[in-house]
Write an enzyme that holds these catalytic residues in place. Structure first.
Site, mmCIF file in Angstrom:
data_model
loop_
_atom_site.group_PDB
_atom_site.id
_atom_site.type_symbol
_atom_site.label_atom_id
_atom_site.label_comp_id
_atom_site.label_asym_id
_atom_site.label_seq_id
_atom_site.Cartn_x
_atom_site.Cartn_y
_atom_site.Cartn_z
ATOM 1 N N GLU A 38 0.826 -1.229 0.000
ATOM 2 C CA GLU A 38 0.000 0.000 0.000
ATOM 3 C C GLU A 38 0.854 1.271 0.000
ATOM 4 O O GLU A 38 2.072 1.223 0.212
ATOM 5 C CB GLU A 38 -0.932 0.004 1.208
ATOM 6 C CG GLU A 38 -0.189 -0.001 2.533
ATOM 7 C CD GLU A 38 -0.919 0.723 3.637
ATOM 8 O OE1 GLU A 38 -1.332 1.882 3.427
ATOM 9 O OE2 GLU A 38 -1.054 0.151 4.726
ATOM 10 N N LYS A 73 -3.339 -1.917 15.802
ATOM 11 C CA LYS A 73 -2.669 -1.117 16.829
ATOM 12 C C LYS A 73 -3.537 -0.953 18.056
ATOM 13 O O LYS A 73 -4.754 -0.856 17.941
ATOM 14 C CB LYS A 73 -2.366 0.283 16.281
ATOM 15 C CG LYS A 73 -1.031 0.367 15.598
ATOM 16 C CD LYS A 73 -0.754 1.755 15.093
ATOM 17 C CE LYS A 73 -1.844 2.239 14.197
ATOM 18 N NZ LYS A 73 -2.105 1.510 12.991
HETATM 19 N N1 PSU Z 1 -1.824 1.295 10.361
HETATM 20 C C1 PSU Z 1 -0.526 1.668 10.428
HETATM 21 N N2 PSU Z 1 -0.021 2.558 9.547
HETATM 22 C C2 PSU Z 1 -0.803 3.086 8.580
HETATM 23 C C3 PSU Z 1 -2.168 2.670 8.514
HETATM 24 C C4 PSU Z 1 -2.624 1.785 9.417
HETATM 25 O O1 PSU Z 1 0.172 1.218 11.288
HETATM 26 O O2 PSU Z 1 -0.303 3.906 7.806
HETATM 27 C C5 PSU Z 1 -3.035 3.195 7.419
HETATM 28 C C6 PSU Z 1 -3.449 2.050 6.488
HETATM 29 O O3 PSU Z 1 -3.335 2.509 5.152
HETATM 30 C C7 PSU Z 1 -4.889 1.802 6.849
HETATM 31 C C8 PSU Z 1 -5.341 3.184 7.240
HETATM 32 O O4 PSU Z 1 -5.648 1.287 5.788
HETATM 33 O O5 PSU Z 1 -4.242 3.716 7.948
HETATM 34 C C9 PSU Z 1 -6.583 3.137 8.086
HETATM 35 O O6 PSU Z 1 -7.080 4.424 8.178
HETATM 36 P P1 PSU Z 1 -8.559 4.685 8.751
HETATM 37 O O7 PSU Z 1 -8.493 4.220 10.175
HETATM 38 O O8 PSU Z 1 -8.742 6.152 8.604
HETATM 39 O O9 PSU Z 1 -9.475 3.869 7.914
#
Ligand code: PSU
Ligand code: MN
Length: 305
Positions: free
Chosen positions: A25, A160
């Site tokens: 990604e 996390k």
């Molecule tokens: N977890 C991480 N680093 C990240 C992300 C998640 O440790 O950069 C990113 C991923 O791309 C994930 C996104 O899909 O954050 C999730 O964001 P949201 O909670 O806004 O959907």
């Protein structure tokens, strides 16, 4: 669709030959890590995938094109521009494409584009989940809905502990998403190897994981799979220390009224700041570990096909 989807020639050949490919990604590049660690990590991750016998395909949106496999110039462009590049999840795709903009793809958007390109293994750091303040914010990452419906297996280090891990697992269960622990019974919590919540199945080998993946889609049990791979012990951070830092970061986030898609990037950078960069090193190492595992699973999957 084909004119919006641009697959790098090397990956087109790999697809044609049925070789193992691992999707990667780009939100992690633009919003997950600072420059230059972001570009160094992105390049190293591609090399790890290659060293483990698969072909890396980093996914992003450039000029309204869904790019599968980036040139090093494109990767550098994303890394340098960082947060100026929009974080793009499923809901953002129509706007970004029709306006010919750039986008860093989240787990959800990367899954969508990978599936379009017929790539079914994807490595990342952590997936989004149900937020701890769910009752007030109703914040559930679109990653979970995507896992419910799109046929891509996501190798990650769990969720996390800035998120509500038990509720995230409940949500995945409701939507029929298997959560497989790689050599663990315990759902990893990103910076730490165990969260205290159980995974559905503990599987010891890549070949057995590949068999589960194959069975799921062969039987048309549509949707994604989470392969939860704990951070290697030597890079994991003490749970007590990291949770204290996370709690402080969450308080600051509330004070600053940060909501929606800004929450994950804000928390990641706050945690890195408050741990003096230790969380960033751990983050990089767990991504490396996931890239290697994803490549091995992809290789096994092509061998049983
Ligand atoms: N977890 C991480 N680093 C990240 C992300 C998640 O440790 O950069 C990113 C991923 O791309 C994930 C996104 O899909 O954050 C999730 O964001 P949201 O909670 O806004 O959907
Ligand atoms: Mn969210």
């Amino acid at each position: 669709m084909s004119e919006n989807l641009v697959i790098n020639p090397d990956i087109q050949i790999a697809l044609k030959d049925g070789r193992p490919i691992v999707a990667l990604e780009s939100t992690i590049i633009c919003h997950g890590m600072p420059y230059p660690q972001n570009i160094e990590t992105a390049k190293a991750v591609e090399k790890i995938v290659t060293d483990n016998g698969a072909i890396p395909a980093t996914i992003a949106i450039i000029n309204g094109h869904l790019k599968v496999g980036l040139t090093s110039d494109e990767m550098e462009y994303l890394a340098i521009n960082g947060e100026k590049i929009k974080k793009v999840s499923r809901r953002d795709l129509p706007f970004i494409l029709s306006q010919k903009k750039d986008g860093a793809t989240t787990v959800a958007a990367t899954m969508i584009i990978a599936a379009m390109a017929k790539i079914n293994i994807f490595a990342t750091g952590g997936i989004g989940g149900v937020h701890r303040d769910i009752n007030d914010s109703l914040d559930i990452s679109a990653d979970l809905q995507e896992l419910a419906k799109t046929n891509v297996a996501v190798v990650c280090s769990g969720v996390k502990s800035i998120l509500d891990i038990p509720r995230t697992l409940e949500y995945l269960e409701t939507h029929g998403v298997p959560v497989i622990g790689y050599r663990t019974n315990n759902m990893p919590a990103f910076y730490t190897s165990a969260s205290g919540s159980s995974v559905d199945y503990n599987i010891e080998s890549c070949s057995e994981i590949a068999k589960v993946i194959k069975m799921k889609w062969e039987m048309n049990f549509d949707g994604g799979i989470v392969i939860a791979n704990p951070i290697p012990e030597k890079y994991s951070l003490p749970a007590k220390e990291i949770n204290r830092v996370i709690d402080l970061a969450l308080i600051e986030m509330k004070e600053k009224k940060i909501i929606g898609k800004k929450t994950t990037p804000f928390l990641l950078s706050k945690i890195a700041e408050k741990t003096g960069g230790k969380s960033l090193s751990s983050n990089i190492q767990l991504v490396f570990n996931n890239a290697a595992l994803a490549a091995k699973i992809a290789v096994n999957l092509t061998q049983i096909k």
